[in-house]
Scaffold this motif. Structure first.
Motif, mmCIF file in Angstrom:
data_model
loop_
_atom_site.group_PDB
_atom_site.id
_atom_site.type_symbol
_atom_site.label_atom_id
_atom_site.label_comp_id
_atom_site.label_asym_id
_atom_site.label_seq_id
_atom_site.Cartn_x
_atom_site.Cartn_y
_atom_site.Cartn_z
ATOM 1 N N ASP A 1 46.951 124.697 31.375
ATOM 2 C CA ASP A 1 47.863 125.177 32.416
ATOM 3 C C ASP A 1 49.322 125.228 31.981
ATOM 4 O OD1 ASP A 1 45.675 125.516 34.067
ATOM 5 O OD2 ASP A 1 45.877 123.535 34.977
ATOM 6 N N PRO A 2 49.927 124.112 31.581
ATOM 7 C CA PRO A 2 51.342 124.215 31.194
ATOM 8 C C PRO A 2 51.548 125.009 29.912
ATOM 9 C CG PRO A 2 50.557 121.978 30.841
ATOM 10 C CD PRO A 2 49.466 122.726 31.529
ATOM 11 N N ALA A 3 50.590 124.963 29.003
ATOM 12 C CA ALA A 3 50.745 125.687 27.740
ATOM 13 C C ALA A 3 50.701 127.196 27.956
ATOM 14 C CB ALA A 3 49.648 125.272 26.753
ATOM 15 N N ALA A 4 49.873 127.653 28.864
ATOM 16 C CA ALA A 4 49.781 129.094 29.121
ATOM 17 C C ALA A 4 51.084 129.622 29.707
ATOM 18 C CB ALA A 4 48.618 129.373 30.067
ATOM 19 N N VAL A 5 51.644 128.912 30.662
ATOM 20 C CA VAL A 5 52.897 129.355 31.280
ATOM 21 C C VAL A 5 54.038 129.291 30.269
ATOM 22 C CG1 VAL A 5 54.555 128.901 33.119
ATOM 23 C CG2 VAL A 5 52.111 128.677 33.574
ATOM 24 N N GLY A 6 54.111 128.217 29.508
ATOM 25 C CA GLY A 6 55.159 128.088 28.498
ATOM 26 C C GLY A 6 55.062 129.159 27.427
ATOM 27 N N ALA A 7 53.849 129.441 26.986
ATOM 28 C CA ALA A 7 53.661 130.473 25.958
ATOM 29 C C ALA A 7 54.048 131.852 26.482
ATOM 30 C CB ALA A 7 52.212 130.477 25.480
ATOM 31 N N LEU A 8 53.703 132.159 27.720
ATOM 32 C CA LEU A 8 54.057 133.462 28.275
ATOM 33 C C LEU A 8 55.559 133.616 28.478
ATOM 34 C CD1 LEU A 8 51.150 134.107 30.788
ATOM 35 C CD2 LEU A 8 51.610 135.242 28.625
ATOM 36 N N LEU A 9 56.227 132.559 28.950
ATOM 37 C CA LEU A 9 57.682 132.627 29.090
ATOM 38 C C LEU A 9 58.344 132.802 27.731
ATOM 39 C CD1 LEU A 9 58.397 129.916 31.794
ATOM 40 C CD2 LEU A 9 58.739 132.375 32.000
ATOM 41 N N ALA A 10 57.851 132.095 26.743
ATOM 42 C CA ALA A 10 58.401 132.231 25.392
ATOM 43 C C ALA A 10 58.147 133.616 24.837
ATOM 44 C CB ALA A 10 57.783 131.170 24.476
#
Length: 126
Positions: free
Chosen positions: A85-94
């Motif tokens: 969950d947090p990795a997917a959102v962080g990766a997409l924002l990056a």
């Protein structure tokens, strides 16, 4: 490449039992136990995912490509290492920061008062 490395570490090393199971034993290799402890703690409580999310948010807010790369790489590793969950959102924002056109310092997009369509050289319809 990073995803393949994370998959190999997860399935080929950790889950395959190549690292010692009991690091409290007297005969356990210290270096292997240190690696196992650092590796397991990187995704325990989804830490690598939270690092990706923090780096992705900061990269998006500050338009920092360096933070975006950190968020993207941690996000890819976090997706493989149980921090979905947090990795997917962080990766997409990056990734949003990384796909933006890179602007050089000191060069503006255009002159003041210029409209977005002015460079298209299309006449006004009205």
């Amino acid at each position: 490449m990073l995803a393949a490395l994370a998959l190999w570490l997860r399935h080929g090393v950790l889950e395959a039992g190549l690292l010692p199971r009991d690091c409290t034993a007297a005969d356990a290799p210290a270096l292997a136990c240190l690696f196992k402890q650092a590796f397991v703690h990187s995704f325990l409580d989804q830490r690598i995912g939270w690092v990706s999310l923090a780096a992705g948010v900061l990269a998006f807010v500050r338009a920092s490509r360096g933070l975006a790369w950190a968020g993207w790489l941690c996000g890819v590793a976090g997706l493989v290492l149980y921090s979905y969950d947090p990795a997917a959102v962080g990766a997409l924002l990056a990734l949003l920061v990384l796909v933006r056109p890179h602007q050089q310092h000191g060069q503006g997009q255009g002159e003041a008062g210029e409209q977005p369509g002015d460079r298209l050289r299309v006449g006004r319809l009205a």
